[in-house]
Design a protein around this motif. Structure first.
Motif, PDB file in Angstrom:
ATOM      1  N   THR A  50       1.005  -1.478   0.033  1.00  0.00           N
ATOM      2  CA  THR A  50       0.281  -0.092   0.096  1.00  0.00           C
ATOM      3  C   THR A  50       1.090   1.086  -0.168  1.00  0.00           C
ATOM      4  N   ARG A  51       1.948   1.160   1.248  1.00  0.00           N
ATOM      5  CA  ARG A  51       1.953   2.663   1.593  1.00  0.00           C
ATOM      6  C   ARG A  51       3.419   2.636   0.566  1.00  0.00           C
ATOM      7  N   THR A  52       3.964   1.448  -0.505  1.00  0.00           N
ATOM      8  CA  THR A  52       4.845   2.140  -1.389  1.00  0.00           C
ATOM      9  C   THR A  52       4.826   2.345  -2.539  1.00  0.00           C
ATOM     10  N   ARG A  53       3.539   2.151  -2.878  1.00  0.00           N
ATOM     11  CA  ARG A  53       2.808   2.183  -4.516  1.00  0.00           C
ATOM     12  C   ARG A  53       2.339   3.657  -4.574  1.00  0.00           C
ATOM     13  N   MET A 100       9.236  -0.868  -9.967  1.00  0.00           N
ATOM     14  CA  MET A 100       9.222  -1.871 -10.030  1.00  0.00           C
ATOM     15  C   MET A 100       8.840  -2.940  -8.096  1.00  0.00           C
ATOM     16  N   ARG A 101       7.992  -3.568  -8.185  1.00  0.00           N
ATOM     17  CA  ARG A 101       8.438  -5.006  -6.661  1.00  0.00           C
ATOM     18  C   ARG A 101       8.056  -5.906  -7.455  1.00  0.00           C
ATOM     19  N   HIS A 102       8.728  -6.816  -6.317  1.00  0.00           N
ATOM     20  CA  HIS A 102       8.933  -8.117  -7.129  1.00  0.00           C
ATOM     21  C   HIS A 102       8.942  -9.463  -6.081  1.00  0.00           C
ATOM     22  N   GLN A 128      16.279  -6.541  -1.578  1.00  0.00           N
ATOM     23  CA  GLN A 128      16.792  -4.522  -1.254  1.00  0.00           C
ATOM     24  C   GLN A 128      15.351  -4.399  -1.590  1.00  0.00           C
ATOM     25  N   HIS A 129      15.620  -2.472  -0.785  1.00  0.00           N
ATOM     26  CA  HIS A 129      14.185  -2.122  -0.748  1.00  0.00           C
ATOM     27  C   HIS A 129      14.848  -0.473  -0.702  1.00  0.00           C
ATOM     28  N   PRO A 130      15.519  -0.255  -1.911  1.00  0.00           N
ATOM     29  CA  PRO A 130      15.899   1.121  -1.741  1.00  0.00           C
ATOM     30  C   PRO A 130      15.892   2.178  -1.981  1.00  0.00           C
ATOM     31  N   THR A 131      14.064   2.047  -1.851  1.00  0.00           N
ATOM     32  CA  THR A 131      13.539   3.487  -1.268  1.00  0.00           C
ATOM     33  C   THR A 131      13.222   3.573  -0.224  1.00  0.00           C
ATOM     34  N   GLN A 132      13.089   2.432   0.358  1.00  0.00           N
ATOM     35  CA  GLN A 132      12.949   2.843   1.977  1.00  0.00           C
ATOM     36  C   GLN A 132      14.311   3.069   2.662  1.00  0.00           C
ATOM     37  N   THR A 133      15.806   2.795   2.080  1.00  0.00           N
ATOM     38  CA  THR A 133      16.606   3.715   2.692  1.00  0.00           C
ATOM     39  C   THR A 133      16.126   4.536   2.746  1.00  0.00           C
ATOM     40  N   GLY A 161      13.645  -9.503   6.745  1.00  0.00           N
ATOM     41  CA  GLY A 161      13.713  -8.180   6.343  1.00  0.00           C
ATOM     42  C   GLY A 161      14.124  -7.440   5.246  1.00  0.00           C
ATOM     43  N   ARG A 162      13.881  -7.360   4.605  1.00  0.00           N
ATOM     44  CA  ARG A 162      14.706  -6.558   2.978  1.00  0.00           C
ATOM     45  C   ARG A 162      14.827  -5.096   3.827  1.00  0.00           C
ATOM     46  N   THR A 163      14.330  -4.582   4.437  1.00  0.00           N
ATOM     47  CA  THR A 163      14.692  -2.926   4.659  1.00  0.00           C
ATOM     48  C   THR A 163      15.749  -2.807   5.483  1.00  0.00           C
ATOM     49  N   ALA A 164      15.804  -3.758   6.640  1.00  0.00           N
ATOM     50  CA  ALA A 164      16.516  -4.063   7.357  1.00  0.00           C
ATOM     51  C   ALA A 164      18.346  -3.477   6.512  1.00  0.00           C
ATOM     52  N   THR A 223      10.958  -3.613  13.091  1.00  0.00           N
ATOM     53  CA  THR A 223      10.712  -4.268  11.798  1.00  0.00           C
ATOM     54  C   THR A 223       9.371  -5.373  12.269  1.00  0.00           C
ATOM     55  N   ARG A 224       8.611  -6.043  11.311  1.00  0.00           N
ATOM     56  CA  ARG A 224       7.148  -6.669  11.139  1.00  0.00           C
ATOM     57  C   ARG A 224       7.466  -8.059  11.079  1.00  0.00           C
ATOM     58  N   VAL A 225       7.693  -9.317  11.554  1.00  0.00           N
ATOM     59  CA  VAL A 225       7.733 -10.257  10.962  1.00  0.00           C
ATOM     60  C   VAL A 225       7.468 -11.116   9.957  1.00  0.00           C
ATOM     61  N   GLN A 226       8.192 -11.314   9.141  1.00  0.00           N
ATOM     62  CA  GLN A 226       7.894 -10.883   6.970  1.00  0.00           C
ATOM     63  C   GLN A 226       7.143 -13.055   6.971  1.00  0.00           C
ATOM     64  N   LYS A 227       5.416 -12.355   7.712  1.00  0.00           N
ATOM     65  CA  LYS A 227       5.131 -14.036   7.739  1.00  0.00           C
ATOM     66  C   LYS A 227       4.635 -13.821   6.352  1.00  0.00           C
ATOM     67  N   HIS A 261       9.731   2.975  11.616  1.00  0.00           N
ATOM     68  CA  HIS A 261       9.423   0.687  11.572  1.00  0.00           C
ATOM     69  C   HIS A 261       9.361   1.491   9.769  1.00  0.00           C
ATOM     70  N   PRO A 262       9.561   0.369   8.671  1.00  0.00           N
ATOM     71  CA  PRO A 262       9.309   0.886   7.476  1.00  0.00           C
ATOM     72  C   PRO A 262       7.543   0.663   7.182  1.00  0.00           C
ATOM     73  N   LEU A 263       6.649  -0.240   8.534  1.00  0.00           N
ATOM     74  CA  LEU A 263       5.890   0.222   8.540  1.00  0.00           C
ATOM     75  C   LEU A 263       5.247  -0.997   6.853  1.00  0.00           C
ATOM     76  N   PRO A 264       3.837  -1.854   7.429  1.00  0.00           N
ATOM     77  CA  PRO A 264       3.283  -1.929   8.291  1.00  0.00           C
ATOM     78  C   PRO A 264       3.615  -2.395   9.220  1.00  0.00           C
ATOM     79  N   ARG A 265       2.854  -2.283  10.201  1.00  0.00           N
ATOM     80  CA  ARG A 265       3.122  -2.450  11.569  1.00  0.00           C
ATOM     81  C   ARG A 265       2.230  -3.712  11.947  1.00  0.00           C
TER      82      ARG A 265
HETATM   83  C1  NCD Z   1       8.552  -2.222   3.829  1.00  0.00           C
HETATM   84  C2  NCD Z   1       8.577  -4.072   2.349  1.00  0.00           C
HETATM   85  O1  NCD Z   1       7.522  -4.139   2.161  1.00  0.00           O
HETATM   86  O2  NCD Z   1       9.671  -4.730   2.900  1.00  0.00           O
HETATM   87  N1  NCD Z   1       7.513  -2.234   3.526  1.00  0.00           N
HETATM   88  C3  NCD Z   1       7.502  -0.806   2.692  1.00  0.00           C
HETATM   89  O3  NCD Z   1       7.417  -1.316   1.444  1.00  0.00           O
HETATM   90  N2  NCD Z   1       7.253   0.115   3.524  1.00  0.00           N
HETATM   91  C4  NCD Z   1       8.521  -3.976   5.327  1.00  0.00           C
HETATM   92  C5  NCD Z   1       7.423  -5.175   6.039  1.00  0.00           C
HETATM   93  O4  NCD Z   1       6.077  -5.344   4.506  1.00  0.00           O
HETATM   94  O5  NCD Z   1       7.031  -5.038   6.531  1.00  0.00           O
END
Ligand code: NCD
Length: 305
Positions: A50-53, A100-102, A128-133, A161-164, A223-227, A261-265
């Motif tokens: 949701t957020r990133t897009r 692009m997200r994949h 990786q998630h460079p724009t979150q970084t 967690g790719r953001t980490a 960070t959230r646990v990546q279900k 926190h990158p969210l979602p929480r």
């Molecule tokens: C993160 C992601 O997609 O990696 N969310 C985001 O882009 N803000 C973090 C996550 O999903 O936990």
């Protein structure tokens, strides 16, 4: 033509320019309101977001451009078996820039190699998630006034967690950074990251308990646990509430420590922390829009006087 696949694609000096531009955008939004008139951003999201897009879309709309794309691979030709390489060739004819997200690591890189427009990696699998970084760095720089000399705790799912992963990669280029990785044994930061830190002589600790290290931190990145990256539900259920940051834990922290926190929480930050002035995660969302605006302008080579 430039793409953004990894936060390291930009030198520290280039990042500085990007953040200065983001600061100017924050201060003078009106000045940029038509900068991308006539330009189109394609958001190609093969994985939920949701957020990133929306952050990319808001960024492009704030610049006076327009947006096309898909947010669900099942509603695009991907469901007919189209490859990422073909999709990007087609998108290149429609749009001026693509985010692009994949779910597959490296997919945006494959797209970039076949693209005639700039491609931004908006998250590839656990990689990786460079724009979150960029968002995280701009938030730290804006709220702390610097990107060097601090102790940062990264807590939660450090395995998937790719953001980490992206943030650690980017922060090692600044002086005086000390990392504390806080995770259950099953979700520890990958060896390739600790190997890189050892090689560069960058101090780090790996701990399980959050309470003990709270007083030492300048920044806490939850960070959230990546279900979706777990192989079985049982492990996820066992680990999902391993850490819950609440008001009692916040009392152990420095008065100027920031929580990001990158969210979602999910449950990892109790809502009672939201009103703590040190909670920066919603401000972070706003910085994400400014930095994406700056990134779009930079990759499209658009300057505004
Ligand atoms: C993160 C992601 O997609 O990696 N969310 C985001 O882009 N803000 C973090 C996550 O999903 O936990």
């Amino acid at each position: 033509m430039r793409h953004l696949m990894n936060p390291l694609d930009f030198s520290v000096e280039e990042l500085e320019r990007l953040f200065n531009l983001a600061d100017d955008i924050e201060a003078n939004m009106d000045k940029y309101a038509h900068a991308c008139q006539g330009k189109k951003l394609a958001t190609c999201f093969y994985e939920p977001s949701t957020r990133t897009r929306l952050s990319f879309e808001a960024a492009m709309l704030n610049l006076g451009g327009s947006v096309i794309g898909f947010s669900d691979a099942s509603s695009s030709s991907v469901s007919k078996g189209e490859s990422v390489s073909d999709t990007i060739r087609v998108i290149s004819c429609f749009a001026d820039i693509c985010a692009m997200r994949h779910h597959k690591e490296g997919a945006p890189m494959v797209a970039a190699s076949k693209s005639s427009i700039p491609v931004i990696n908006a998250g590839d699998g656990g990689h990786q998630h460079p724009t979150q970084t960029l968002t995280d760095l701009l938030t730290i720089r804006s709220l702390k006034g610097r990107l060097d000399h601090f102790t940062i705790g990264l807590c939660g799912d450090l395995k998937f967690g790719r953001t980490a992963h992206s943030l650690v990669n980017a922060l090692v280029r600044y002086e005086g950074i000390r990392f504390i990785f806080i995770s259950p044994r099953e979700l520890m930061i990958p060896d390739y990251i600790t190997d890189m830190l050892k090689e560069k002589n960058i101090p780090y600790e790996e701990v399980i308990r959050l309470d003990d290290i709270m007083p030492k931190l300048d920044l806490l990145y939850m960070t959230r646990v990546q279900k979706e990256r777990f192989f079985n539900e049982e492990d996820y259920v066992r680990l999902k509430d391993f850490y819950i940051l609440d008001a009692a834990k916040m009392r152990l922290a420095a008065p100027d420590m920031l929580v990001l926190h990158p969210l979602p929480r999910v449950n990892e930050i109790s809502v009672e922390v939201d009103n703590d002035p040190r909670a920066a995660y919603f401000k972070q969302v706003q910085y994400g829009v400014y930095v994406r605006m700056a990134l779009i302008l930079t990759l499209l080579n658009i300057t505004v006087d």
